[in-house]
Write a protein that holds these residues in place. Structure first.
Motif, PDB file in Angstrom:
ATOM      1  N   SER A 168     -14.983 -12.743 -30.655  1.00  3.50           N
ATOM      2  CA  SER A 168     -16.293 -13.399 -30.694  1.00  3.50           C
ATOM      3  C   SER A 168     -16.676 -13.720 -32.141  1.00  3.50           C
ATOM      4  CB  SER A 168     -17.347 -12.482 -30.079  1.00  3.50           C
ATOM      5  OG  SER A 168     -17.590 -11.388 -30.951  1.00  3.50           O
ATOM      6  N   PRO A 169     -17.635 -14.617 -32.341  1.00  2.00           N
ATOM      7  CA  PRO A 169     -18.109 -14.898 -33.707  1.00  2.00           C
ATOM      8  C   PRO A 169     -18.616 -13.642 -34.413  1.00  2.00           C
ATOM      9  CG  PRO A 169     -18.929 -16.563 -32.203  1.00  2.00           C
ATOM     10  CD  PRO A 169     -18.270 -15.502 -31.364  1.00  2.00           C
ATOM     11  N   SER A 170     -19.303 -12.771 -33.685  1.00  2.44           N
ATOM     12  CA  SER A 170     -19.804 -11.523 -34.279  1.00  2.44           C
ATOM     13  C   SER A 170     -18.659 -10.642 -34.737  1.00  2.44           C
ATOM     14  CB  SER A 170     -20.655 -10.745 -33.275  1.00  2.44           C
ATOM     15  OG  SER A 170     -21.720 -11.521 -32.823  1.00  2.44           O
ATOM     16  N   GLU A 171     -17.646 -10.505 -33.896  1.00  9.36           N
ATOM     17  CA  GLU A 171     -16.485  -9.699 -34.260  1.00  9.36           C
ATOM     18  C   GLU A 171     -15.765 -10.296 -35.465  1.00  9.36           C
ATOM     19  OE1 GLU A 171     -15.164  -7.947 -29.875  1.00  9.36           O
ATOM     20  OE2 GLU A 171     -14.583  -9.989 -30.441  1.00  9.36           O
ATOM     21  N   TYR A 172     -15.654 -11.622 -35.471  1.00 10.07           N
ATOM     22  CA  TYR A 172     -15.013 -12.301 -36.605  1.00 10.07           C
ATOM     23  C   TYR A 172     -15.766 -12.004 -37.897  1.00 10.07           C
ATOM     24  CZ  TYR A 172     -13.275 -15.886 -39.727  1.00 10.07           C
ATOM     25  OH  TYR A 172     -12.730 -16.530 -40.813  1.00 10.07           O
TER      26      TYR A 172
END
Length: 178
Positions: A168-172
């Motif tokens: 996800s963008p958050s994980e990235y």
């Protein structure tokens, strides 16, 4: 696009240091707040300076080189120019084909033969590159990035990003903190 015909370059230590400094400057400008004065101009012009430095090195090494592109390669280059200008706002093959005055089928066929990738793949990769750059700016929320990339909802952006990169963008963002 013309990798088989284009020779490689070797920068001197001084040229390398200059390019490294310019790259750091470009990264700094890219992380400025959205409301920073002349942000886009600073990014665009710094990138141009980087390209001119590479061109100068190239010219020094190969003063007589004259690269000629086929019609297919020329169309692919024109596609990249249009994509660079509209990557944040347009993701449809039809838009890019119309901008280049060709059919979607012709554009797809040419890009596949030149790059080995479909038009949609290239567009998606460009959007992901842009998204990754925006995610490096901690002052932008994922919703703001989604909005800037013209996704209808942040959830659509999240699904698109996860489909492309597997996270996800958050994980990235968490994985790529500096």
């Amino acid at each position: 696009l013309a990798i088989h015909e284009t020779p490689k370059i070797l920068a001197t230590e001084k040229e390398f240091k200059i390019l490294k400094s310019l790259t750091k400057m470009l990264q700094y400008y890219n992380c400025l707040d959205e409301d920073s004065a002349y942000k886009e101009e600073l990014i665009r012009n710094t990138f141009s300076v980087i390209l001119y430095n590479y061109a100068a090195i190239f010219k020094r090494m190969y003063p007589e080189l004259n690269v000629k592109f086929s019609r297919k390669q020329d169309l692919a280059l024109r596609f990249w120019n249009v994509l660079e200008e509209h990557v944040k706002s347009e993701r449809s093959v039809q838009f890019y084909a119309a901008a280049l005055c060709v059919t979607s089928g012709h554009l797809s066929k040419v890009l596949k033969s030149v790059t080995g990738k479909s038009t949609s793949q290239i567009i998606d990769e460009a959007v992901i590159i842009e998204a990754r750059l925006l995610l490096e700016n901690p002052t932008l929320s994922i919703a703001q990035i989604s909005d800037e990339l013209q996704f209808n909802k942040p959830s659509f952006f999240g699904k698109f990003f996860k489909k492309q990169l597997g996270i996800s963008p958050s994980e990235y963002r968490i994985e790529n903190r500096k």
